[in-house]
Design a protein around this motif. Sequence first.
Motif, PDB file in Angstrom:
ATOM      1  N   LYS A  68      18.456 -40.211  27.327  1.00  0.00           N
ATOM      2  CA  LYS A  68      19.848 -39.789  26.998  1.00  0.00           C
ATOM      3  C   LYS A  68      19.704 -38.346  26.458  1.00  0.00           C
ATOM      4  O   LYS A  68      18.767 -37.738  26.277  1.00  0.00           O
ATOM      5  N   GLY A  69      20.892 -37.752  26.950  1.00  0.00           N
ATOM      6  CA  GLY A  69      21.026 -36.146  26.229  1.00  0.00           C
ATOM      7  C   GLY A  69      20.218 -35.394  26.817  1.00  0.00           C
ATOM      8  O   GLY A  69      20.153 -35.368  27.907  1.00  0.00           O
ATOM      9  N   ALA A  70      19.575 -34.601  25.993  1.00  0.00           N
ATOM     10  CA  ALA A  70      19.001 -33.187  26.592  1.00  0.00           C
ATOM     11  C   ALA A  70      17.875 -33.761  27.461  1.00  0.00           C
ATOM     12  O   ALA A  70      17.530 -32.973  28.609  1.00  0.00           O
ATOM     13  N   GLN A  71      17.007 -34.752  27.241  1.00  0.00           N
ATOM     14  CA  GLN A  71      16.087 -35.221  27.747  1.00  0.00           C
ATOM     15  C   GLN A  71      16.612 -35.539  29.089  1.00  0.00           C
ATOM     16  O   GLN A  71      15.724 -35.393  30.136  1.00  0.00           O
TER      17      GLN A  71
END
Length: 237
Positions: free
Chosen positions: A118-121
Motif C-alpha cells: 500500500k501507499g509509497a511501496q
Amino acid sequence: MTMEELVSLEGVTRAVRLPDDQELHILRGVDLAVHAGDHTAVIGRSGCGKSTLLNLLGLLDLPTSGELRFQGTPVRQLSGNARAALRGSSVGFVFQQFNLLPGRSALENVITPLLYAKGAQFWRRRELAMDMLDRVGLAQRADTLPNMLSGGEQQRVAIARALVRRPRLILADEPTGALDVDTGQAVMALLDMVATESGAALITITHDVNVAALARACYRLDAGVLAAAEIPAGVPA
C-alpha cells in the motif's frame, strides 16, 4: 543494547490427526526466541519437523498448543486475514527451488510482492525492485527471464523478491540445496549481509552443517524436539 524480540515460541506443539484417528505429534514442546538482527540456524534430518516449524514461524499455520508470538502479539488472537497481512508485510521466504514465475522477467518477479503493498511501496514498486536487484548484483539482468539465469542468479532474484518489502523476519528453507558448494556459500553470505544491513532476523532451516556454521546461533530439531546445538566447526563465520 537489548534487541527487540521478534518471534517467540513457548511450549509449542503441532499434531495432526491421521485417517485411522491416531495423532501424529510433529513438534513437541518447542521453545525458541528470535530477536531483530539474529541469524539462527535450525538443523535436522528429513522428516524431523523442520517444514512444520517453518510454517509456524511464517504464520502459515497455528500451534496445536503452546504460545506463538510475533512482535509480542499472540498469533492465535489474530484472524486469518490479519495473519496473512502480517505475513505479507513482515515475513520474507527464500525457498530451495526458487519458485520464480517462469514467464516473468527478474524485475517482474521481484515486483510481485509489492503488488500487494500500500501507499509509497506500491507506487514506487519498480524503483524499489530495481534497487533490490542492484543490491544483489543483478540490475543488469532485470529484463532476463528465469530460464536464462544460472542457478545462483535465480537464487539471488529469489532473495531480492523476499527482501523487497523489507520484512522483519526472513525464513530461508534449504536455500542452497539446489546450488553447488561455492555458489551456495556466496548466496548465504549475501543473504546474511542484506539481512544484517536491514536489521532483519534471519532463520535458516537446513540439513547442511556448512550452512548452519554461518549462523550465530544454532539449534537441532530431532523427532520434534528443539535443542540448542554447538555451531558446527570448520567453516569460517
